[in-house]
Design an enzyme around this catalytic site. Structure first.
Site, PDB file in Angstrom:
ATOM      1  N   CYS A  39       0.899  -1.188   0.028  1.00 12.62           N
ATOM      2  CA  CYS A  39       0.106   0.004  -0.022  1.00 12.62           C
ATOM      3  C   CYS A  39       0.705   1.153   0.040  1.00 12.62           C
ATOM      4  CB  CYS A  39      -0.807  -0.072   1.055  1.00 12.62           C
ATOM      5  SG  CYS A  39      -0.204  -0.023   2.550  1.00 12.62           S
ATOM      6  N   CYS A 108      -1.333  -3.631   8.629  1.00 10.98           N
ATOM      7  CA  CYS A 108      -1.296  -2.277   9.289  1.00 10.98           C
ATOM      8  C   CYS A 108      -0.449  -2.519  10.621  1.00 10.98           C
ATOM      9  CB  CYS A 108      -2.735  -1.530   9.334  1.00 10.98           C
ATOM     10  SG  CYS A 108      -3.539  -1.594   8.035  1.00 10.98           S
TER      11      CYS A 108
END
Ligand code: FES
Length: 129
Positions: A39, A108
């Site tokens: 990402c 994350c």
């Protein structure tokens, strides 16, 4: 509402909405940076260490809400720990402390774990071992 789609607990929601310990640190003892290659989100973790114990931690994260919540939680989790203890903090522990992360957001918290390892490694390098 969108918030209900997230499995965060109330502590996790608080870190999501009101992240703490955000910003630059003046003369840190260690800085760790991590980037998610998929990402592109990045996290920078700064630590202040006194007699082997992390006494302060701050983060700058350019990324999604889960990455910011994970970063905020991470700073709370490593403060007061020795650098060895901080290395035991895993992405799973960070996600659990937030009340869980959606499957698409598990990476994350991995970002935060990588940043801890990088910050401790940088601290040790600066101290010469
Ligand atoms: Fe990349 Fe969250 S979507 S760190």
């Amino acid at each position: 509402m969108a918030e209900k789609a997230y499995p965060y607990n109330s502590v996790g929601m608080d870190h999501l909405k009101h992240p703490g310990n955000m910003g630059e640190m003046e003369s840190p003892d260690g800085i760790g940076e991590a980037q998610n290659p998929v990402c592109g989100d990045t996290m920078r973790l700064s630590i202040k260490v006194e007699t082997g114990r992390i006494v302060d931690a701050k983060f700058l994260t350019f990324g999604c809400g889960a990455a910011i919540a994970s970063s905020s939680m991470t700073t709370e989790m490593i403060k007061g720990k020795t650098t060895d203890e901080a290395l035991l903090v895993s992405d799973q522990m960070i996600a659990d402390a937030l009340g869980g992360l959606p499957p698409s957001k598990v990476h994350c918290s991995v970002l935060a774990e990588k940043a801890i390892r990088a910050a401790v490694a940088d601290y040790r390098k600066r101290k010469g071992g």
